[in-house]
Enzyme design. Structure first.
Site, PDB file in Angstrom:
ATOM      1  CE  LYS A  50      35.107  46.879  39.970  1.00 35.38           C
ATOM      2  NZ  LYS A  50      35.405  46.572  41.380  1.00 35.38           N
ATOM      3  CB  SER A  51      41.136  50.325  41.210  1.00 33.01           C
ATOM      4  OG  SER A  51      40.879  48.954  41.290  1.00 33.01           O
ATOM      5  NE  ARG A  56      42.961  52.702  45.214  1.00 33.36           N
ATOM      6  CZ  ARG A  56      42.331  51.519  45.192  1.00 33.36           C
ATOM      7  NH1 ARG A  56      41.213  51.367  44.513  1.00 33.36           N
ATOM      8  NH2 ARG A  56      42.816  50.492  45.867  1.00 33.36           N
ATOM      9  CB  SER A  79      44.456  43.068  50.366  1.00 38.40           C
ATOM     10  OG  SER A  79      43.312  43.899  50.302  1.00 38.40           O
ATOM     11  CD  GLN A 110      38.894  45.612  48.028  1.00 36.25           C
ATOM     12  OE1 GLN A 110      38.505  44.910  48.960  1.00 36.25           O
ATOM     13  NE2 GLN A 110      38.363  45.556  46.816  1.00 36.25           N
ATOM     14  CG  ASP A 156      40.081  42.025  40.253  1.00 38.42           C
ATOM     15  OD1 ASP A 156      40.003  41.228  41.209  1.00 38.42           O
ATOM     16  OD2 ASP A 156      40.107  43.263  40.399  1.00 38.42           O
ATOM     17  NE  ARG A 190      36.697  42.157  38.031  1.00 36.34           N
ATOM     18  CZ  ARG A 190      36.639  43.312  37.370  1.00 36.34           C
ATOM     19  NH1 ARG A 190      36.471  43.316  36.067  1.00 36.34           N
ATOM     20  NH2 ARG A 190      36.761  44.471  37.996  1.00 36.34           N
TER      21      ARG A 190
HETATM   22  O1  SPQ Z   1      35.541  46.084  44.938  1.00 35.62           O
HETATM   23  P1  SPQ Z   1      35.517  44.594  44.793  1.00 35.62           P
HETATM   24  O2  SPQ Z   1      34.105  44.122  44.839  1.00 35.62           O
HETATM   25  O3  SPQ Z   1      36.382  43.891  45.787  1.00 35.62           O
HETATM   26  O4  SPQ Z   1      36.106  44.304  43.315  1.00 35.62           O
HETATM   27  C1  SPQ Z   1      37.084  43.406  42.771  1.00 35.62           C
HETATM   28  C2  SPQ Z   1      36.593  43.118  41.300  1.00 35.62           C
HETATM   29  O5  SPQ Z   1      36.719  41.997  40.780  1.00 35.62           O
HETATM   30  O6  SPQ Z   1      36.148  44.088  40.674  1.00 35.62           O
HETATM   31  C3  SPQ Z   1      37.299  42.119  43.547  1.00 35.62           C
HETATM   32  F1  SPQ Z   1      36.313  41.384  43.717  1.00 35.62           F
HETATM   33  O7  SPQ Z   1      38.350  44.072  42.604  1.00 35.62           O
HETATM   34  C4  SPQ Z   1      39.213  44.446  43.688  1.00 35.62           C
HETATM   35  C5  SPQ Z   1      40.513  43.672  43.568  1.00 35.62           C
HETATM   36  O8  SPQ Z   1      40.318  42.284  43.580  1.00 35.62           O
HETATM   37  C6  SPQ Z   1      39.472  45.925  43.593  1.00 35.62           C
HETATM   38  C7  SPQ Z   1      40.654  46.387  44.367  1.00 35.62           C
HETATM   39  C8  SPQ Z   1      40.869  47.826  44.611  1.00 35.62           C
HETATM   40  O9  SPQ Z   1      40.301  48.669  43.891  1.00 35.62           O
HETATM   41  O10 SPQ Z   1      41.631  48.152  45.537  1.00 35.62           O
HETATM   42  C9  SPQ Z   1      41.610  45.498  44.827  1.00 35.62           C
HETATM   43  C10 SPQ Z   1      41.503  44.030  44.672  1.00 35.62           C
HETATM   44  O11 SPQ Z   1      41.048  43.465  45.894  1.00 35.62           O
HETATM   45  P2  SPQ Z   1      42.027  43.178  47.123  1.00 35.62           P
HETATM   46  O12 SPQ Z   1      41.221  42.311  48.048  1.00 35.62           O
HETATM   47  O13 SPQ Z   1      43.180  42.461  46.543  1.00 35.62           O
HETATM   48  O14 SPQ Z   1      42.418  44.402  47.736  1.00 35.62           O
END
Ligand code: SPQ
Length: 429
Positions: free
Chosen positions: A21-22, A26, A167, A169, A315, A388
């Site tokens: 997904k990540s 991207r 993080s 994100q 996750d 999840r």
């Molecule tokens: O996109 P979303 O909703 O935040 O998805 C989650 C998941 O469980 O699928 C978290 F709820 O994954 C994030 C992950 O926890 C995806 C992600 C990324 O693609 O950069 C990074 C993680 O979050 P964070 O807050 O640590 O940056």
């Protein structure tokens, strides 16, 4: 929707899980900002990544769907996004919402962004504040804490910023804003979060200097279109790893799983529990390593999960909690307060729902304590609208007596449309 699961003793088969997904998010973002045509294979066509695709289409990017999992993206160039005539809908996706905020802040356009009920509760100040330091013009509920956000793109300037939480994100949001900004942006994070953005910057020809957890990017670098082959998502594979480990006499081979070391905390944690998962057929494509994972049922022991390991398996904590209910001893999970601001409050949701199934689980402010092994009993449990949590509870149902019904199971479509079918095939096989 409801998903009903019965006790299963014998999961057998070779499977593939859908694209990461990540990386899928991207691939669209980078493809959209690049010069030229980016070709994506193995794309995750689940709801979250489709939200990203629709946002970029609304921003004027041409995306051709060659098949369910194969895309061609006509890059608009670094600052080539067009002003959208609609409100951008990021659905349930924190990744889309946070990274897009950084990308829009440095474009020449005005945009409004919102998402579903869960997204409207998730904290956005963590990206809005540093973006404002860069000169971004952003307005939002609670002074910019929550979506809807309104963004008036402007000229950004590079900053030095220390992230308060690890993080990916926030890091990605600021790296993308840094790419659009004048001058240099220097970031540090307290522990290393997933590094797909760093790898993709390299794949698309941008220079990024990395010194431990310190990142320096110079603004104005053009991205060049690339081919992105997305590996299977280890976060999706994790459900079947744990299912195979705890359900009777199971053996499951999961092919082509992304094994980037910033994501393999689940393998380290399960290894510490005695899982003995074997890796085979290792390769590297599009700057991301992948391998097959061979998992067989084992007696598991408890473990402690904390510190720098947390961002590497954040996750996967819901499914690790299910494994912990079947492991001998006391599993302690701490330093994971971030779980409270995911699609649901995952600590509260897991504690509440696993208690209904008879688990011995105690909620901590930043984690959980789980004693095992505990015989679970089938129950009516609820996903809390979180993909999840839904899939983790379904796996718990495989070792519970009687029938387990997961309510609001439609949340699974956020990341894994084929979950139920793959599970049924393994049980049948
Ligand atoms: O996109 P979303 O909703 O935040 O998805 C989650 C998941 O469980 O699928 C978290 F709820 O994954 C994030 C992950 O926890 C995806 C992600 C990324 O693609 O950069 C990074 C993680 O979050 P964070 O807050 O640590 O940056």
């Amino acid at each position: 929707m409801e998903l009903t699961v019965k006790k299963a003793h014998n999961l057998k088969g070779t499977i593939r899980v859908p694209g990461d997904k990540s990386i899928s998010h991207r691939s669209i973002m980078f493809g959209a900002l690049a010069e030229g045509v980016t070709h994506v294979t193995g794309f995750l066509a689940a709801d979250d990544c489709i939200s990203t695709m629709h946002c970029f289409e609304a921003l004027g990017v041409e995306i051709e769907r060659l098949s369910e999992t194969e895309l061609k993206i006509n890059g608009a160039g670094l600052k080539g996004l067009k002003e959208p005539s609609v409100v951008l809908d990021t659905g349930n996706s924190g990744t889309t919402t946070r990274i897009l905020t950084g990308i829009l802040a440095g474009q020449n356009l005005f945009a409004v962004m919102t998402g579903d009920a869960s997204i409207r509760k998730r904290p956005m100040a963590r990206v809005v504040e540093p973006l404002r330091f860069m000169g971004a013009q952003i307005w939002g509920r609670g002074g910019g804490t929550y979506v809807p956000l309104a963004i008036n793109g402007s000229t950004l300037k590079g900053i030095r910023y220390d992230l308060a939480v690890a993080s990916a994100q926030v890091k990605t949001c600021l790296l993308m804003a840094g790419l659009l900004a004048d001058g240099e942006t220097i970031l540090t994070e307290p522990s290393k979060s997933r590094d797909h953005t760093e790898r993709m910057l390299e794949l698309f020809g941008a220079r990024l200097s990395i010194d431990g957890n310190r990142y320096t990017i110079t603004g104005g670098q053009q991205l060049t279109a690339a081919t992105v082959d997305v590996p299977g998502d280890i976060s999706s594979a994790a459900f079947f790893m744990v299912a195979a480990l705890i359900a009777g006499d199971s053996t499951v081979n999961i092919e082509n799983v992304g094994v980037n070391e910033t994501r393999t905390g689940i393998l380290d944690a399960l290894d510490a529990m005695g899982a003995g998962i074997e890796l085979a057929n290792s390769s590297n494509l599009s700057n991301e390593p992948r391998a097959s994972l061979l998992v067989s049922a084992r007696q598991l022991n408890a473990t402690t999960i904390e510190g720098d390991l947390i961002p590497r398996l954040i996750d996967e904590i819901p499914i690790i909690a299910i494994a912990a209910t079947q492991a001998h001893g006391t599993t302690v999970i701490r330093d994971a307060g971030e779980l409270r601001v995911k699609e649901s409050d995952r600590i509260a949701a897991l504690t509440q729902e696993l208690c209904k199934m008879g688990a011995d689980i105690e909620e901590l402010e930043d984690g959980m304590i789980i004693n095992g092994p505990t015989p679970l009993k089938g129950a009516h449990v609820n996903s809390h609208g979180d993909h999840r949590i839904a899939m983790s509870l379904a796996v718990a149902g495989l070792v519970a007596d009687g029938e387990t019904t997961v309510e609001d199971s439609e949340a699974i479509a956020i990341s894994y449309l084929e979950f139920e079918g793959t599970l049924a095939a393994l049980i049948g096989g």
